[in-house]
Motif scaffolding. Structure first.
Motif, PDB file in Angstrom:
ATOM      1  N   ALA A 207       3.825  -1.653  -5.907  1.00 30.06           N
ATOM      2  CA  ALA A 207       2.708  -0.731  -6.136  1.00 30.06           C
ATOM      3  C   ALA A 207       3.283   0.453  -6.909  1.00 30.06           C
ATOM      4  O   ALA A 207       4.445   0.829  -6.717  1.00 30.06           O
ATOM      5  CB  ALA A 207       2.096  -0.272  -4.822  1.00 30.06           C
TER       6      ALA A 207
ATOM      7  N   ASP B  66       1.068   5.304  -0.193  1.00 32.31           N
ATOM      8  CA  ASP B  66       0.351   6.567  -0.026  1.00 32.31           C
ATOM      9  C   ASP B  66       1.257   7.731  -0.391  1.00 32.31           C
ATOM     10  O   ASP B  66       2.243   8.009   0.307  1.00 32.31           O
ATOM     11  CB  ASP B  66      -0.138   6.728   1.411  1.00 32.31           C
ATOM     12  CG  ASP B  66      -1.194   5.697   1.785  1.00 32.31           C
ATOM     13  OD1 ASP B  66      -2.034   5.387   0.923  1.00 32.31           O
ATOM     14  OD2 ASP B  66      -1.160   5.203   2.919  1.00 32.31           O
TER      15      ASP B  66
ATOM     16  N   ARG C  90       0.865  -1.175   0.000  1.00 33.41           N
ATOM     17  CA  ARG C  90       0.000   0.000   0.000  1.00 33.41           C
ATOM     18  C   ARG C  90       0.900   1.222   0.000  1.00 33.41           C
ATOM     19  O   ARG C  90       1.772   1.373   0.861  1.00 33.41           O
ATOM     20  CB  ARG C  90      -0.921   0.004   1.222  1.00 33.41           C
ATOM     21  CG  ARG C  90      -2.000   1.079   1.121  1.00 33.41           C
ATOM     22  CD  ARG C  90      -2.981   1.046   2.288  1.00 33.41           C
ATOM     23  NE  ARG C  90      -2.308   1.396   3.540  1.00 33.41           N
ATOM     24  CZ  ARG C  90      -2.137   0.580   4.575  1.00 33.41           C
ATOM     25  NH1 ARG C  90      -2.584  -0.657   4.512  1.00 33.41           N
ATOM     26  NH2 ARG C  90      -1.519   0.977   5.658  1.00 33.41           N
TER      27      ARG C  90
END
Length: 163
Positions: free
Chosen positions: A147, A65, A63
């Motif tokens: 990612a 951000d 993940r």
């Protein structure tokens, strides 16, 4: 005795010319060292492949951000978290961040172990311009997860090599 001051003057003059030539040479060598070939920087895919060490990079488990629109590329906040129980048998060993257009493709590599407790890191990075950013996580079993994010930068940082 009248020849002696003239000889001293010539030796001193030669010393000054030598220092000037040495200084000019040092400046020239420094300037040449600063000029890098256009192909010296590996691309994003090459940097990712180097980190993976020949293993397949899989999408998922990471993940990432980072703001999709950044007003100033000088200090962009980034957080990366990886799905992992962080046990002795199953944990994240490295988390890395790569970019597409900065002067260096690799931005940071964090080394972790099972005692880290959780697989999460955060930092600030500089971005030269709008580009793709890739976060990678290497697991204890050797697998590599990733990612990607596209970031639009309105005021660039690291622009010295882009001009």
């Amino acid at each position: 005795m009248s020849a002696e001051p003239d000889t001293v003057h010539r030796v001193a003059l030669r010393g000054r010319l030598g220092r000037r030539a040495l200084l000019a040479g040092a400046i020239g060598i420094t300037a040449l060292a600063m000029v890098r070939p256009a192909q010296a920087r590996p691309g994003l895919d090459a940097a990712v492949a180097d980190f993976a060490g020949g293993r397949e990079v899989q999408a998922g488990r990471v993940r990432f951000d980072i703001p999709p629109l950044v007003e100033n590329g000088n200090a962009v906040g980034v957080s990366i978290a990886v799905e992992s129980p962080m046990t002795q048998l199953d944990h994240v060993t490295r988390i890395a961040l790569f970019n597409e257009k900065n002067p260096q493709a690799d931005m940071v590599v964090f080394h972790l172990g099972p005692r880290a407790g959780r697989a999460a890191v955060s930092t600030r990075v500089r971005l030269a311009t709008s580009q793709t950013i890739v976060a990678l996580a290497e697991m204890s079993d050797g697998s590599v997860w990733s990612a990607r994010a596209n970031v639009v930068v309105t005021l660039a940082a690291c622009i010295e090599d882009l001009l």
